[in-house]
Design an enzyme around this catalytic site. Structure first.
Site, PDB file in Angstrom:
ATOM      1  N   GLY A  12      43.602  27.045  49.975  1.00 33.67           N
ATOM      2  CA  GLY A  12      43.349  27.197  48.551  1.00 33.67           C
ATOM      3  C   GLY A  12      44.585  27.671  47.810  1.00 33.67           C
ATOM      4  O   GLY A  12      45.614  27.979  48.416  1.00 33.67           O
ATOM      5  N   LEU A  14      45.252  30.481  46.171  1.00 33.28           N
ATOM      6  CA  LEU A  14      45.664  31.830  46.538  1.00 33.28           C
ATOM      7  C   LEU A  14      46.145  31.873  47.983  1.00 33.28           C
ATOM      8  O   LEU A  14      47.167  32.501  48.290  1.00 33.28           O
ATOM      9  CB  LEU A  14      44.512  32.811  46.337  1.00 33.28           C
ATOM     10  N   ALA A  69      36.374  31.137  49.739  1.00 34.55           N
ATOM     11  CA  ALA A  69      35.282  31.308  48.774  1.00 34.55           C
ATOM     12  C   ALA A  69      34.758  29.956  48.312  1.00 34.55           C
ATOM     13  O   ALA A  69      35.478  28.955  48.308  1.00 34.55           O
ATOM     14  CB  ALA A  69      35.765  32.103  47.559  1.00 34.55           C
ATOM     15  N   THR A  71      33.932  28.362  45.103  1.00 35.02           N
ATOM     16  CA  THR A  71      34.311  28.683  43.723  1.00 35.02           C
ATOM     17  C   THR A  71      33.845  27.661  42.694  1.00 35.02           C
ATOM     18  O   THR A  71      34.209  27.761  41.522  1.00 35.02           O
ATOM     19  CB  THR A  71      35.836  28.837  43.617  1.00 35.02           C
ATOM     20  N   THR A 110      35.486  38.692  42.391  1.00 33.05           N
ATOM     21  CA  THR A 110      35.616  38.048  41.090  1.00 33.05           C
ATOM     22  C   THR A 110      35.082  38.886  39.931  1.00 33.05           C
ATOM     23  O   THR A 110      34.207  39.742  40.123  1.00 33.05           O
ATOM     24  CB  THR A 110      34.851  36.700  41.108  1.00 33.05           C
ATOM     25  N   ASP A 111      35.575  38.598  38.749  1.00 32.22           N
ATOM     26  CA  ASP A 111      35.067  39.219  37.521  1.00 32.22           C
ATOM     27  C   ASP A 111      33.645  38.752  37.198  1.00 32.22           C
ATOM     28  O   ASP A 111      32.928  39.401  36.431  1.00 32.22           O
ATOM     29  CB  ASP A 111      35.994  38.913  36.344  1.00 32.22           C
ATOM     30  N   TYR A 134      26.999  31.814  41.432  1.00 32.26           N
ATOM     31  CA  TYR A 134      28.314  32.164  41.977  1.00 32.26           C
ATOM     32  C   TYR A 134      28.521  33.673  41.934  1.00 32.26           C
ATOM     33  O   TYR A 134      28.900  34.296  42.944  1.00 32.26           O
ATOM     34  CB  TYR A 134      29.410  31.457  41.175  1.00 32.26           C
ATOM     35  N   LYS A 138      28.887  36.285  45.187  1.00 36.71           N
ATOM     36  CA  LYS A 138      30.090  37.096  45.358  1.00 36.71           C
ATOM     37  C   LYS A 138      29.751  38.588  45.395  1.00 36.71           C
ATOM     38  O   LYS A 138      30.354  39.357  46.156  1.00 36.71           O
ATOM     39  CB  LYS A 138      31.101  36.802  44.248  1.00 36.71           C
TER      40      LYS A 138
END
Length: 295
Positions: A12, A14, A69, A71, A110-111, A134, A138
């Site tokens: 990915g 990241l 993840a 996503t 994640t936010d 999602y 998470k």
């Protein structure tokens, strides 16, 4: 101190930027999902075991940074079982394996675990309230990691973009070339974060964790500093492309409905990260400048 780092989700955006940080003192193993499926218990146990053995043989300290993840935020609304398997069950097994081998674990979250109703940046201790499948999966992954008994930290971030994979910067770049104007929501606010800036921050935390000097705070937030709306972000991208930012027209979330509900405000406070003595990330505008300057 020499590190040996396992990065599930290595293919990915990241994961690739973490792999790029490999050096004589940092050995990075970054398998993609085809090589390490975090939903496959046997593969996870074998990979963490191999990490521990590799570190022992090289006299280094092992650590895991989980970048794997699911996503696809909208797709998760009708595929929550698969999203849960990757975002919650996978981290649970990974954390258990790390606990058994005494390997520190950094888990990226994640936010979207927040409701988005706040009027100031979210702190790690703020109440969760995910509004999407999602976000729910998470949040479950965070609980699994923190309750595992492993030496673990959760790092929440958001609005990621990088050189590889699909992301907002690439989408806007493509649309600029194909449309005269486009509408982008202006009532969702967050912190755009370049993965090439986030990766060194995670590695700094991993080094601290591997040395036994990890922060007492087990949930941290790490994004590029500052905030903007998706419309503001798109206009900044257009400016870098040499295009008129006025071609990006603001619209509301109601005018641009999506299957998954997004948080209206998901800016993350860096206070706990800074208090832990970790290096804060630069402003999102500076990061975007560097992204385009790198070509």
């Amino acid at each position: 101190m020499r590190l040996t780092v396992l990065v599930p989700g290595g293919s990915g955006q990241l994961g690739r930027d973490l792999a790029a940080l490999a050096s004589p003192s940092v050995d990075v193993v970054a398998p993609g999902s085809a090589e390490l499926d975090v939903t496959a218990t046997g593969q996870v146990l074998a990979s963490v075991g191999a990490l521990a053995e590799r570190a022992r043989e090289t006299g280094s300290s092992p650590v895991v940074i989980n970048a794997a993840a699911y996503t696809a935020v909208d797709a998760a609304e009708t595929d929550e079982e698969r999203a849960f398997a990757i975002n919650a069950d996978g981290p649970r097994v990974l954390a258990a394996a790390c606990a058994s081998r005494r390997v520190p674990l950094i888990h990226v979250s994640t936010d979207y675990v927040f409701s988005g109703d706040a009027s100031r940046p979210y702190e790690p201790s703020d109440q969760l309230g995910p509004r999407s499948a999602y976000g729910r999966t998470k949040a479950a992954g965070e609980d699994a990691v923190l309750g595992s008994g492993a030496s673990s930290w959760v790092v929440r971030t958001g609005w990621l973009y990088g050189r590889s994979g699909a992301n907002f910067v690439k989408t806007m770049t493509a649309l600029e070339a194909s449309r005269d104007t486009l509408s982008v929501v202006d009532d969702q606010v967050g912190g755009p974060t370049w993965t090439a800036d986030l990766a060194p921050g995670l590695l700094e935390l991993a080094s601290r964790a591997a040395s036994g000097n990890g922060p007492a705070q087990r949930i941290l937030h790490c994004t590029n500093a500052g905030e903007t709306s998706w419309c503001g972000f798109a206009r900044a991208i257009f400016t870098h492309l040499g295009a008129d930012p006025a071609r990006v027209r603001p619209c509301t979330t109601e005018e641009f409905p999506r299957p998954a509900r997004r948080p209206a405000y998901s800016v993350l406070s860096p206070a706990a990260w800074i208090d832990a003595g970790l290096t804060p990330l630069r402003r999102w505008e500076e990061a975007l400048d560097a992204y385009f300057a790198a070509g």
